[in-house]
Design an enzyme around this catalytic site. Structure first.
Site, PDB file in Angstrom:
ATOM      1  N   ASP A  96       0.847  -1.198   0.000  1.00 60.98           N
ATOM      2  CA  ASP A  96       0.000   0.000   0.000  1.00 60.98           C
ATOM      3  C   ASP A  96       0.878   1.241   0.000  1.00 60.98           C
ATOM      4  O   ASP A  96       2.066   1.179   0.336  1.00 60.98           O
ATOM      5  CB  ASP A  96      -0.951   0.016   1.214  1.00 60.98           C
ATOM      6  CG  ASP A  96      -0.227   0.134   2.547  1.00 60.98           C
ATOM      7  OD1 ASP A  96       0.850  -0.491   2.716  1.00 60.98           O
ATOM      8  OD2 ASP A  96      -0.714   0.865   3.444  1.00 60.98           O
TER       9      ASP A  96
ATOM     10  N   GLU B 115       0.144  -0.912   5.867  1.00 59.98           N
ATOM     11  CA  GLU B 115       1.194  -0.330   6.707  1.00 59.98           C
ATOM     12  C   GLU B 115       0.955   1.155   6.929  1.00 59.98           C
ATOM     13  O   GLU B 115       1.141   1.668   8.028  1.00 59.98           O
ATOM     14  CB  GLU B 115       2.573  -0.550   6.071  1.00 59.98           C
ATOM     15  CG  GLU B 115       3.747  -0.329   7.030  1.00 59.98           C
ATOM     16  CD  GLU B 115       4.143   1.130   7.204  1.00 59.98           C
ATOM     17  OE1 GLU B 115       4.741   1.452   8.249  1.00 59.98           O
ATOM     18  OE2 GLU B 115       3.850   1.959   6.314  1.00 59.98           O
TER      19      GLU B 115
END
Ligand code: BES
Ligand code: MN
Ligand code: MN
Length: 450
Positions: free
Chosen positions: A85, A149
């Site tokens: 991400d 994250e």
């Protein structure tokens, strides 16, 4: 090894560009489809590189991409962690080229996620491919690439305690940090923790005319600014009672050692275009950005922010506040201290609400472990210089959880640069860094397996 890279580097770069074209922004639900597309592509890349098995592991949040290659259960296992991400691209208008249309300029790939962390986790996939194709994988490898994250690793925090057997390994290897410079290799040996919250200051029950009511009713934005500015004194100390109680102070020797790292304050200021630096009294810039806790406003809003002028005394004001933490502060305790303090300093003409977001704990890693020595030798082999251990200022909250739940130490062997502008417009990642990482990782495997 270098010949394999030389031969395939154009493809390595093209494949990374394909990943960078997917806007896998975890913070914004509008990108959910792209996040899932990115998970699929990551999974496929592991399969193509030669893992035995790979799967998408569902979590309450975004899926985790997991894959493994077990060559011999009696050999050591390296668990590679990374994240697919990325941060939102905002403010988009400050990008010189579209954030999800990667371009190469001055030897750097420019795109959101190029350094943080697609370019860095993909080095591991390509290094693994190299070891597979050149028949040189010396130990077992497990990949765990997550998709949350940048929003606090909620899914992974759920997944790790439920999959202890699957994640059994001897060390976690992570490339999600920076080098001091391309000719000054370093290994990150600590990360700061984080407490992140949003505050809301509520005044009159509706927006008011700032002429009719101004001067007679408290303005929540003015009050919020006063409250925030009281959180730091003129020496840059945080005024929340008890905030420093559990802070681990470093010895004089440790501080001297860390300040030996190459650092040029003039260059630092020039690069940021600031006339002077500012921080906690009694500490150097290197220390302020790594071993000391901080408090920063990350965003503040309320009232009228559209074009032109509108006279308004707003009903509400908001701010997002982060505190970077150091050992042995805990995110939970600091969040509570902040909340109690912030509510206690609220004047009676406003109502204050504090909403905690995610947090994470600081970590410090050992310099005398077999894994650290392997990483150090690997970098020495490819950079021609022994890497310098440095404490990083950012946070990767899941690292502390790997220790707690899996009893695993992490090696933070990142290849980015602070000037890569991660989280900022025009994020970039050097081709040199990308290829250097692919070259260095197999050495880590080799020395660690020995
Ligand atoms: N890769 C960074 C962390 C980082 C960057 C550490 C540079 C050291 C040097 C990571 O993706 C990140 O941005 N982490 C967040 C924390 C998270 C909870 C949002 C951070 O540090 O703000
Ligand atoms: Mn990252
Ligand atoms: Mn990040």
């Amino acid at each position: 090894m270098t010949s394999y890279i030389e031969e395939h580097k154009e493809r390595f770069i093209e494949e990374l560009k394909d990943m960078l074209r997917i806007p896998s922004v975890s913070a914004d639900a509008a990108y959910k489809k792209d996040v899932l597309r990115m998970a699929d592509l990551t999974l496929q890349s592991l399969l193509d590189a030669g893992v035995d098995t790979a799967e998408l592991c569902e979590t309450p949040g975004n899926p985790i991409v997991y894959g493994e290659k077990i060559i011999d259960p009696s050999k050591p296992t390296v668990l590679v962690y990374g994240h697919y991400d990325v941060q939102p691209a905002d403010p988009v208008e400050l990008w010189h080229s579209p954030p999800f249309e990667p371009v190469i300029k001055n030897g750097k790939i420019i795109a959101r996620g190029s350094a943080d962390d697609k370019g860095q986790f993909y080095m591991h996939v390509k290094a693994f491919e190299l070891m597979m194709r050149t028949d040189s994988l010396p130990c077992n490898v497990k990949f765990m690439i997550e998709g949350e994250e940048e929003v606090g690793s909620g899914g992974l925090s759920w997944f790790v305690p439920r999959n202890k057997e699957k994640l059994k390994a001897d060390v976690v290897l992570i490339s999600d940090t920076s080098l001091i410079a391309n000719d000054v290799p370093s290994i990150t040996t600590g990360l700061r923790g984080l407490s992140y919250l949003e505050v809301e200051v509520i005044g009159p029950k509706r927006d008011l005319h700032s002429g009719v009511y101004g001067g007679a009713v408290a303005n929540p934005i003015n009050v919020l600014c006063d409250m925030i500015s009281s959180l730091l004194d003129e020496d840059g100390h945080i005024t929340i009672p008890g905030f420093y109680d559990s802070v681990m102070e470093l010895s004089k020797e440790e501080r001297e050692e860390m300040n030996k790292a190459p650092f040029d304050l003039e260059e630092y200021k020039r690069e940021l275009d600031v006339k002077a630096v500012k921080g906690e009294k009694g500490y150097t810039t290197l220390e302020r950005a790594s071993i000391r806790p901080t408090l920063d406003v990350n965003g503040i809003w309320g009232g009228y922010i559209g074009e032109g002028a509108k006279t308004v005394l707003p009903s509400k004001a908001f701010a997002k506040i982060s505190m970077r933490l150091v050992p042995n502060q805990t995110s939970e305790a600091i969040t509570k201290l902040f909340k109690d303090h912030f509510e206690s300093i609220a004047p009676d003409y406003v109502t204050v609400k504090v909403h905690p977001h995610h947090g994470g704990e600081a970590v410090v890693t050992a310099l005398d472990s077999a894994a650290y020595r392997a990483a150090s030798r690997a970098m020495e082999a490819t950079f021609g210089k022994k890497p310098i251990p440095t404490r990083g200022g950012g946070s990767i909250p899941i690292v502390a959880l790997f220790k707690k739940e899996l009893d695993l130490d992490s090696i933070l062997m990142g290849f980015g640069l602070d000037s890569d502008d991660i989280h900022s417009p025009n994020e970039s990642y050097g081709i040199f860094n990308y290829l250097k990482g692919i070259e260095t990782i197999p050495y880590f495997f080799k020395y660690f397996a020995e």
